[in-house]
Design an enzyme around this catalytic site. Structure first.
Site, PDB file in Angstrom:
ATOM      1  N   ASP A  91     -72.598 -50.411  13.322  1.00 34.36           N
ATOM      2  CA  ASP A  91     -72.154 -51.441  12.377  1.00 34.36           C
ATOM      3  C   ASP A  91     -70.823 -52.058  12.814  1.00 34.36           C
ATOM      4  OD1 ASP A  91     -71.662 -52.955  10.119  1.00 34.36           O
ATOM      5  OD2 ASP A  91     -71.063 -51.246   8.880  1.00 34.36           O
TER       6      ASP A  91
ATOM      7  N   ASP B 299     -71.577 -59.357  12.444  1.00 36.18           N
ATOM      8  CA  ASP B 299     -71.796 -58.057  11.807  1.00 36.18           C
ATOM      9  C   ASP B 299     -73.211 -57.554  12.065  1.00 36.18           C
ATOM     10  OD1 ASP B 299     -71.925 -55.820  10.257  1.00 36.18           O
ATOM     11  OD2 ASP B 299     -71.581 -56.824   8.345  1.00 36.18           O
TER      12      ASP B 299
END
Ligand SMILES: *[C@@H]1O[C@H](CO)[C@@H](O)[C@H](O)[C@H]1NC(C)=O
Ligand SMILES: *[C@@H]1O[C@H](CO)[C@@H](O)[C@H](O)[C@H]1NC(C)=O
Ligand SMILES: *[C@@H]1O[C@H](CO)[C@@H](O)[C@H](O)[C@H]1NC(C)=O
Length: 421
Positions: free
Chosen positions: A124, A308
């Site tokens: 992430d 992201d």
């Protein structure tokens, strides 16, 4: 005898106490022995239990970015998750669970400790905590996840007096204490990585039955460990890498690859265009130079955004999103579903964004996220408004259209290149 229906909705389920009946975790980590020292290549694993739901995806992004959940979306998500739960128990009739898209979630195996404990984690770039399900969690919060047990690792060590805590948009949080231990990703071991062990996880993580934690790949400012912030896996690994970079080659409807330590020329076609990253907020924050919708005119506009890997959709300013959906007859911003939907009978246009003077095009099919609920004639859009988020997010929808280099040299940059789609 327990029956698993297979209709497990990510962010939804719920196989409490059924760990032994879950399907085995699939796949293997690919380590290329010919790569040489300081280079690692990892293929993602498909999460076999995941079913995409547009409303749930938006809901999870709001949770992650601390945004309050709109009432109507909360009701819809509760009903989707509730029906998934009913289905799991085998007491329901045909539930309205969206099962009509092939798009899946991907996880990557990581080993922790001595002897190694293997957990499937989500890489992430939108957070900076390395946190895992742990043996310190109440059993009610673990539904099939593999937990890291520091007590079973001879190389673990408690980081005395340290703790971590991440808060979400619904007021819930995940938190716990911190150990250091060896962490190995595709043959690359970091000794003494801060491993944040959960003593409490928010229910949205409990319900993701095949995801055992997160590998935060953002910058240190976002790390939540107190009293002393801890380095991310990448920050620690950098020293051992041939080059302080990692790359994301995420794929549409297929497993992608993360490489650490090198840029593989075989994974892109065009040149890589590098642009500056502002690391102050802790994200990979950069500025796109403009956009076009389908074959429409190019609009020069600075669009500040974060790259992201842990967010599924592409969140853009309202005005751009409105312009995009104007090209799709019958589309609308649905309060019930929490975002733009369109008639499944329509073909959606591509979306192009600027990286310096280069352009990356996301094919229309990448932006079609399939039926909002099974049997519905409405489909969910992969481009959504960032107005509630307060930040534009280039999630997987955008990342899958390119080969992306996260360059962690002293002045970090992000590089984008075309690849074979
Ligand atoms: C973990 O690190 C220790 C040194 O701290 C080392 O002796 C041990 O072999 C390592 N274990 C693994 C699985 O790499
Ligand atoms: C890549 O960059 C080189 C050197 O600047 C240039 O000659 C070439 O045309 C570029 N290729 C593409 C596909 O843009
Ligand atoms: C984008 O920002 C740059 C740097 O601040 C500026 O020079 C440029 O004019 C801006 N472009 C647009 C279209 O506003």
């Amino acid at each position: 005898m327990v029956t698993i229906t297979g209709l497990v909705l990510a962010g939804a389920l719920s196989a409490a106490g059924l760990a032994s009946a879950l399907p085995p975790k699939v796949g293997t980590t690919v380590v290329n022995p010919n790569l040489g020292p300081g280079k690692v290549s990892l293929k993602q694993l498909r999460n076999p239990n995941y079913r995409f739901s547009g409303p749930v995806s938006i809901y999870k992004t709001y949770l992650k970015y601390g945004v309050a959940i709109p009432d109507e979306l909360a009701k819809t998500v509760a009903s989707i998750l509730g029906e998934a739960e009913v289905k799991r128990r085998g007491t329901g009739s045909a539930a309205a669970i969206p099962i009509d898209t092939d798009d899946t979630a991907y996880i990557t195996p990581v080993t922790i400790g001595t002897p190694p404990q293997t957990l499937n984690l989500d890489f992430d770039t939108g957070s900076s905590d390395f946190w895992v399900f742990s043996s310190h969690l109440p059993t009610s919060q673990v539904r099939g996840q593999t937990v890291y047990a520091p007590g079973k690792s001879t190389s673990s060590s408690l980081l005395t007096g340290h703790s971590w805590s991440i808060s979400y948009g619904d007021g819930s949080s995940s938190r716990g204490n911190v150990y250091t231990d060896n962490v190995t990703v595709g043959g690359l071991t970091v000794i003494s990585q801060a491993v944040e062990t959960a003593q409490q996880v928010s229910s949205s993580f409990t319900s993701e039955t095949q995801m055992d934690g997160l590998v935060g790949l953002g910058f240190g400012t976002l790390n939540t460990v107190t009293p002393k912030r801890q380095l991310t896996f990448f920050e620690n690994a950098k020293l051992s890498l041939e080059s302080p970079v990692f790359t994301a080659d995420l794929k549409w409807h297929a497993s992608g690859t993360y490489d650490f330590g090198y840029v593989d020329p075989a994974k892109h076609t065009g040149n890589i265009t590098y642009v500056p990253v502002n690391t102050d907020p802790g994200y990979w924050l950069w500025t796109s130079t403009g956009y076009s919708v389908g074959s429409g005119p190019w609009v020069s506009q600075n669009i500040s955004n974060i790259a992201d890997t842990g967010t599924t959709l592409l969140y853009l300013p309202n005005a751009i999103v409105t312009e995009y959906y104007k090209q799709i007859p019958g589309s609308s911003n649905s309060r019930i579903y929490g975002g733009y939907v369109f008639p499944c009978s329509t073909t959606v246009p591509s979306f192009t964004f600027g990286v310096g003077s280069a352009k990356i095009t996301i094919p229309g099919k990448f932006i079609d996220y399939g039926k909002v609920t099974s049997g519905s004639s409405s489909c969910f859009g992969g481009i959504q408004s960032s107005s509630r988020l307060g930040i534009n997010i280039f999630g997987d929808v955008a990342l899958k259209a390119a080969f992306v280099v996260f360059d962690g040299h002293d002045k970090p940059t992000i590089g984008w290149a075309d690849k074979t789609l």
